[in-house]
Design a protein around this motif. Structure first.
Motif, PDB file in Angstrom:
ATOM      1  N   ASP A   1      57.715  75.872  18.990  1.00  0.00           N
ATOM      2  CA  ASP A   1      57.443  74.651  19.939  1.00  0.00           C
ATOM      3  C   ASP A   1      58.849  74.097  20.223  1.00  0.00           C
TER       4      ASP A   1
ATOM      5  N   ARG B   1      55.614  76.043  24.478  1.00  0.00           N
ATOM      6  CA  ARG B   1      55.169  76.332  23.211  1.00  0.00           C
ATOM      7  C   ARG B   1      54.464  77.668  23.234  1.00  0.00           C
TER       8      ARG B   1
ATOM      9  N   THR C   1      45.078  77.806  20.925  1.00  0.00           N
ATOM     10  CA  THR C   1      45.778  76.233  21.369  1.00  0.00           C
ATOM     11  C   THR C   1      45.405  75.234  20.577  1.00  0.00           C
TER      12      THR C   1
ATOM     13  N   TRP D   1      52.071  80.846  20.872  1.00  0.00           N
ATOM     14  CA  TRP D   1      51.195  81.026  19.912  1.00  0.00           C
ATOM     15  C   TRP D   1      51.213  82.624  19.744  1.00  0.00           C
TER      16      TRP D   1
ATOM     17  N   PRO E   1      51.401  75.465  17.389  1.00  0.00           N
ATOM     18  CA  PRO E   1      52.193  76.637  17.831  1.00  0.00           C
ATOM     19  C   PRO E   1      52.893  77.198  16.724  1.00  0.00           C
TER      20      PRO E   1
ATOM     21  N   PRO F   1      60.434  71.510  22.428  1.00  0.00           N
ATOM     22  CA  PRO F   1      60.407  70.373  23.293  1.00  0.00           C
ATOM     23  C   PRO F   1      61.492  70.276  24.381  1.00  0.00           C
TER      24      PRO F   1
END
Length: 431
Positions: free
Chosen positions: A182, A193, A175, A195, A179, A184
């Protein structure tokens, strides 16, 4: 010991992710699902709630019959294949984990973060993946048919894990970098988000560390998704139980978002009751005084600690209930110590006549809402009173699961739940 393995996830492209991501199937009803999917042909709701794309039930037929029809399950499969065929969803080149993060739903400003991987149906059957709730046959059958028709597990189960230093180190490292995705503002106003771990040239040590950390854990705990977990195991049972890893026997594995218990967000699950069981408001307050210290409150009550309950009586305002010493023995089993159990044992059953909250139509449950919301519902005349509770903790959930007991219905509200369509595990390729 537990296993959480990386897998070749079927996931949306970055450009399509915000449109694909959808609330879980059991969070929205048909009307809400249709509204969220309108104008969004790539919404994953077309896979998880296919009835929104089918003709409405005819006269005298229940709309639920459409949702559970052969046509609906076939439509789910077609919708997933269409997303793959259009290039909206693509398979990972190799096995990966996903670190998934979303704003905590309790207003704290924190983040709920966990790891997505595959869990073994064999370990679920062996009790390594522990449960704490009963399942309903009708919901199980629906989930089993959905998995088999779609040829995939399209929504992850939410599991808890005991906090682990190795997992924490990986989460911190992952983190800290930008990412891979993402969003929002998702379709319903939420955010997330993620990864992808395992696709990059430097990710091998992180994958190895996660595999080792989970392999050393004695167990995992179902937080949300008892029906999906059991349905996954039923599908595996019906397949002849092929052995092997995710690539050799994909039907024996299902996806899970595993959240360390100290990073999980749990909201309270409150109760509403339609009547006072023949008692007057004052009569109920007098009866409660044996086990509870009852104090009138000038405003809404959200209990700040275990052993406290808020009570709203229509036309009479708010009261704070504090359990008296000795009502809950110090050596009581974990399930008995829960506030939901205490409320059931000392209030709902003896004074309001609700002996089975699973089946009694006089009780309602509301998760993730404010005390003011409950008061407004009572004031509408639909219910006579409401009880607000302190959230059941992740530690309580794990303790009850370890004891082999079953929690009362609607004891926990884990939020936010992961969005659907972001990490699909195929048991039969969609195209």
């Amino acid at each position: 010991m537990a296993e959480l393995l990386p897998f070749r996830a079927l996931r949306p492209t970055v450009a399509a992710a915000a449109e694909v991501a959808a609330p879980p199937y059991d969070v929205v009803d048909e009307t809400e699902a249709a509204a969220l999917a309108t104008g969004r042909p790539h919404s994953f709701l077309h896979v998880t709630r296919p009835e929104i794309d089918l003709p409405a039930a005819g006269p005298g037929a229940a709309q639920a019959d459409v949702a559970h029809s052969d046509a609906a399950y076939a439509a789910s499969r077609s919708a997933l294949a269409a997303l793959v065929g259009a290039g909206v969803l693509a398979r990972d080149a190799g096995p990966t984990y996903t670190v998934y993060a979303a704003p905590a739903a309790d207003g704290s400003g924190g983040t709920q973060v966990g790891i997505v991987g595959l869990v073994s149906a064999a370990q679920y059957r062996a009790g390594v993946v522990r449960t704490h709730e009963h399942t309903r046959p009708d919901k199980l059958e629906d989930r089993r048919r959905h998995i088999e028709a779609v040829g995939a597990h399209d929504e992850p189960v939410l599991l808890l894990a005991a906090p682990d230093a190795g997992v924490d180190r990986v989460l911190a490292a992952v983190t800290a970098r930008p990412p891979d995705l993402d969003v929002p503002e998702a379709v319903d106003g939420g955010a997330f988000r993620l990864w992808v771990v395992g696709a990059g040239p430097d990710d091998a040590p992180l994958v190895t560390a996660l595999e080792a950390a989970f392999a050393a854990m004695p167990d995992l705990y179902v937080a949300d998704g008892h029906h999906r977990s059991e349905a996954a195991a039923l599908v595996w049972d019906g397949s002849g139980r092929p052995a092997g890893g995710p690539d050799d026997a994909p039907v024996g594995w299902f996806p899970a978002l595993v959240i360390p218990a100290d990073r999980a967000c749990v909201l309270p699950y409150d109760r509403l009751v339609t009547d006072l069981g023949g008692r007057t408001p004052q009569g109920l307050l007098d009866a409660l005084a044996a086990d509870w210290q009852v104090t009138a409150s000038a405003g809404p009550v959200r209990p700040a600690r275990r052993g406290e309950v808020g009570l709203y009586l229509g036309g009479h305002g708010w009261y704070r209930l504090a359990v008296r010493p000795g009502v809950v023995p110090d050596d009581a089993p974990p399930v008995v110590r829960l506030d939901v159990s205490l409320l059931q044992r000392t209030v709902l059953d003896p004074f309001l006549g609700i002996s089975d909250p699973r089946t009694d139509p006089r009780i309602g449950f509301l998760g993730g809402r404010t005390p003011a919301d409950l008061a407004a519902i009572v004031d509408s005349g639909r219910f006579a009173c409401a009880f607000t509770l302190h959230p059941t903790s992740p530690d309580d959930v794990m303790a009850v699961a370890r004891s082999g007991e079953v929690m009362p219905p609607k004891s926990t509200w884990f939020a936010p739940k992961p969005y659907s369509g972001l990490f699909v595990h195929e048991t039969v390729p969609a195209g």
